[in-house]
Design a protein around this motif. Structure first.
Motif, short mmCIF file in Angstrom:
data_model
loop_
_atom_site.label_atom_id
_atom_site.label_comp_id
_atom_site.label_asym_id
_atom_site.label_seq_id
_atom_site.Cartn_x
_atom_site.Cartn_y
_atom_site.Cartn_z
N GLU A 1 24.05 33.19 -26.70
CA GLU A 1 23.66 33.80 -25.44
C GLU A 1 24.50 33.31 -24.27
OE1 GLU A 1 21.61 36.40 -25.41
OE2 GLU A 1 21.46 36.07 -27.55
N ILE A 2 25.08 32.13 -24.39
CA ILE A 2 25.88 31.62 -23.28
C ILE A 2 27.10 32.51 -23.05
CG2 ILE A 2 27.23 29.96 -24.66
CD1 ILE A 2 25.96 29.22 -21.16
N ILE A 3 27.67 33.04 -24.12
CA ILE A 3 28.82 33.94 -23.98
C ILE A 3 28.43 35.16 -23.16
CG2 ILE A 3 30.36 35.51 -25.22
CD1 ILE A 3 30.47 33.43 -27.45
N ASN A 4 27.30 35.77 -23.49
CA ASN A 4 26.84 36.95 -22.77
C ASN A 4 26.62 36.64 -21.29
OD1 ASN A 4 26.87 38.45 -25.11
ND2 ASN A 4 24.75 37.99 -25.59
N ALA A 5 26.02 35.51 -21.00
CA ALA A 5 25.76 35.15 -19.60
C ALA A 5 27.06 34.90 -18.85
CB ALA A 5 24.86 33.91 -19.55
N LEU A 6 28.01 34.23 -19.48
CA LEU A 6 29.25 33.87 -18.80
C LEU A 6 30.19 35.05 -18.60
CD1 LEU A 6 29.81 30.43 -20.49
CD2 LEU A 6 29.09 30.86 -18.14
N THR A 7 30.15 36.03 -19.49
CA THR A 7 31.03 37.19 -19.33
C THR A 7 30.68 38.02 -18.11
OG1 THR A 7 29.68 38.55 -20.81
CG2 THR A 7 31.55 37.39 -21.80
N ALA A 16 37.41 34.74 -27.62
CA ALA A 16 36.68 35.39 -28.69
C ALA A 16 35.83 34.39 -29.47
CB ALA A 16 37.65 36.10 -29.64
N ARG A 17 34.62 34.79 -29.77
CA ARG A 17 33.70 33.96 -30.53
C ARG A 17 34.32 33.52 -31.86
NH1 ARG A 17 28.01 33.49 -30.67
NH2 ARG A 17 27.83 35.10 -29.10
N THR A 18 35.03 34.41 -32.51
CA THR A 18 35.66 34.09 -33.79
C THR A 18 36.64 32.94 -33.65
OG1 THR A 18 35.44 36.39 -34.46
CG2 THR A 18 36.98 35.05 -35.72
N LEU A 84 14.01 30.64 -24.43
CA LEU A 84 14.69 29.38 -24.17
C LEU A 84 16.20 29.59 -24.10
CD1 LEU A 84 13.83 25.93 -25.18
CD2 LEU A 84 16.06 26.69 -25.93
N GLN A 85 16.77 30.33 -25.05
CA GLN A 85 18.21 30.61 -25.04
C GLN A 85 18.61 31.34 -23.76
OE1 GLN A 85 18.76 32.86 -28.67
NE2 GLN A 85 19.95 31.18 -29.55
N ASP A 86 17.86 32.35 -23.39
CA ASP A 86 18.17 33.12 -22.19
C ASP A 86 18.09 32.24 -20.94
OD1 ASP A 86 18.52 35.40 -23.69
OD2 ASP A 86 16.55 36.25 -23.21
N ASP A 87 17.04 31.44 -20.85
CA ASP A 87 16.83 30.58 -19.69
C ASP A 87 17.95 29.56 -19.53
OD1 ASP A 87 15.48 29.35 -17.49
OD2 ASP A 87 14.72 27.83 -18.88
#
Length: 131
Positions: A1-7, A16-18, A84-87
């Motif tokens: 989820e941190i990737i989604n928030a930071l983008t 890239a996550r990979t 929790l992940q989202d927060d």
């Protein structure tokens, strides 16, 4: 989820996550990880659990000298993993956004070069970079 928030942050490059996850679980120093991901700064961290409590620690580290630029601890009660992940992800993204909100794009006034962030395998959540 941190990737989604930071983008969602402006002027941010997400590795890239990979590529980031290819380094997961391998013992390597921060400079080696930075070189492999071609970044100058790493977002590192850990997740620990005690009973129904979770502690996430995140640090922003300059690769060149392995110095800390930012660090924060997030303590939460484990009630719902997704919440929790989202927060925590949103909290980290907001903290970094606030930390670098007034960062000049050309880096002329910075005590360090423009920030490039990357996910360190120990955080296991995403790679990012300011342009």
């Amino acid at each position: 989820e941190i990737i989604n928030a930071l983008t969602k942050l402006p002027n941010l490059r997400v590795v890239a996550r990979t590529s980031a996850f290819a380094l997961r679980g391998k013992e390597q120093d921060l400079r080696t990880i930075g070189e492999k991901l071609r970044v100058e700064t790493l977002l590192d961290g850990s997740v620990r659990r005690a009973g129904n409590r979770i502690r996430v620690t995140a640090q922003l580290i300059r690769v060149a000298d392995e110095s800390y630029l930012w660090s924060e601890r997030y303590d939460r009660k484990m009630t719902n993993a997704f919440t929790l992940q989202d927060d925590v992800s949103q909290s980290i993204a907001e903290a970094l956004k606030n930390k670098f909100a007034n960062t000049p794009q050309n880096g002329d006034c910075l005590p360090f070069p423009p920030v490039e962030l990357a996910r360190c395998p120990r955080l296991a959540q995403g790679a990012i970079g300011f342009n």
